[in-house]
Design an enzyme around this catalytic site. Sequence first.
Site, mmCIF file in Angstrom:
data_model
loop_
_atom_site.group_PDB
_atom_site.id
_atom_site.type_symbol
_atom_site.label_atom_id
_atom_site.label_comp_id
_atom_site.label_asym_id
_atom_site.label_seq_id
_atom_site.Cartn_x
_atom_site.Cartn_y
_atom_site.Cartn_z
ATOM 1 N N THR A 118 0.839 -1.203 0.000
ATOM 2 C CA THR A 118 0.000 0.000 0.000
ATOM 3 C C THR A 118 0.873 1.251 0.000
ATOM 4 O O THR A 118 0.613 2.204 -0.734
ATOM 5 C CB THR A 118 -0.942 -0.005 1.224
ATOM 6 O OG1 THR A 118 -1.768 -1.172 1.147
ATOM 7 C CG2 THR A 118 -1.802 1.240 1.267
ATOM 8 N N HIS A 119 1.917 1.232 0.807
ATOM 9 C CA HIS A 119 2.860 2.357 0.841
ATOM 10 C C HIS A 119 3.514 2.541 -0.531
ATOM 11 O O HIS A 119 3.669 3.669 -1.004
ATOM 12 C CB HIS A 119 3.927 2.117 1.917
ATOM 13 C CG HIS A 119 5.035 3.106 1.896
ATOM 14 N ND1 HIS A 119 4.851 4.436 2.163
ATOM 15 C CD2 HIS A 119 6.353 2.947 1.605
ATOM 16 C CE1 HIS A 119 6.014 5.072 2.045
ATOM 17 N NE2 HIS A 119 6.939 4.185 1.712
#
Length: 126
Positions: free
Chosen positions: A87-88
């Site tokens: 996600t990052h």
Amino acid sequence: MMMADTMDYEAQREQLAEVAMQIILHAGDARNLVMEALDEAGEGRYQEAEQKLVDAKEELRQAHVSQTGVVQSEAAGTRYEYSLLFTHAQDTVMTIFSEYNLAKKLIHLYKKTDERIRSLEKHVKE
């Protein structure tokens, strides 16, 4: 990147982490190139700035290819556990895409402003 459904949980997490790190590395390289492009433009070196943007776009393309591989694999049925690192990575690449687009516009504005200033200076000298 294709991940087999039969891949065990730890192997899948490790592979997804590797992809995430590749995305982050390419995006980070793109960010550095974007900042260098802005520095070049600030010094009036527009050809150099444009080349840095070309290089940054290639880094972003490579990051996007890695990201797309995972997304396509999931769309084809591979199930993934949630990954904060992935996600990052997605967030990072999208942020830098925005920075790239803004830098492109800023460099264009720098260039136009320099052209206008030179034109005014030319008229004042005449």
